[in-house]
Design an enzyme around this catalytic site. Structure first.
Site: not given
Length: 266
Positions: A72, A117, A120, A140
């Protein structure tokens, strides 16, 4: 090779006969950090590719030399109010679910950093191809949040609950050799060849029946986590969806006639 840009930060290229689509993350100045705008573009590209019946395989790549995606955009997030974060959440989720819910086989080509992310996005693919520079992880909790792009659900499905817990709770980064050993990536290739090898793997997949590929992916995804009896019912439903298709008829005929199939795709 044709191509189309989705927003500023996502480039889609169609290779060969158009059956393999490459979704390239293209925000090099930020090492492909996923901003709100980029998340919308990823979701939009996935929606278009999922609706394209000519596409049989999607390969997710990066145009940045040292990163697949660093996760992110924390600089953007730092400017958010609580209300901004709430509004942005479904947009961010749309990027990850867009990749996850593609109805065709998906391959991630990973080099350099694939963190948070970014990892992910790779986990949302069916197969992860990586080169020796790859560094993956879900860090995270080290910045006060949790994996929110599917990581807490996708990682244990790959490596088991205890291993996923250790990786998520420590927030540690894992380099390519250990990542391959643990099953965090599936195929380890020579340095600099992750994109090339992923596209080649995609081409091998795309040579097969498009009806069969979509049905097989649906059975794999829906059946995973069910008890065996329920999973076999999912498989049977998928089998019935292809058993009377034009692809099945062509596949059997081509095999009998010792020729390459010409898939009707229906």
């Amino acid at each position: 090779m044709s191509e189309e840009r989705f927003g500023e930060f996502v480039l889609v290229r169609w290779h060969g006969d158009g059956h393999v689509a490459e979704l390239a993350l293209d925000r090099p100045k930020a090492m492909n950090a996923v901003s709100t705008e980029m998340a919308r573009s990823i979701a939009g590209a996935c929606a278009a590719l999922g609706a394209d019946r000519d596409v049989r395989v999607v390969v997710v790549t990066s145009t940045h030399g040292r990163a697949f995606c660093v996760g992110a955009d924390l600089k953007e997030r730092n400017s958010f109010s609580d209300a901004d974060l709430v509004r942005q959440r479904p947009v961010a989720r749309g990027a990850y679910t867009g990749v996850l819910e593609l109805p065709v086989p998906t391959i991630a080509a990973v080099h350099g950093f694939a963190l948070g992310g970014g990892f992910e996005l790779a986990l949302s693919c069916d197969v992860i191809v990586a080169d020796p520079t790859a560094v993956v992880g879900l860090p995270e909790v080290s910045v006060g949040v949790i994996p929110g792009g599917g990581g807490t659900q996708l990682l244990p499905r790959r490596v088991g609950a205890a291993r996923a817990a250790e990786l998520i709770f420590t927030a540690r980064r894992v380099e390519a050799p250990e990542a391959r050993e643990l099953g965090l990536v599936d195929v380890l290739v020579e340095e600099g060849r992750d994109r090339e090898e992923a596209l080649a793997l995609g081409a091998r997949m795309a040579a097969n029946s498009p009806v069969g590929l979509r049905a097989a992916k649906k059975a794999l995804r829906l059946g995973f986590g069910m008890d065996l009896r329920a999973g076999l019912e999912v498989e049977d439903a998928a089998w019935r969806s292809v058993a009377f298709s034009g692809d099945r008829a062509e596949g059997v005929a081509a095999f009998s006639e010792k020729r390459k199939p010409q898939w009707p795709g229906e």
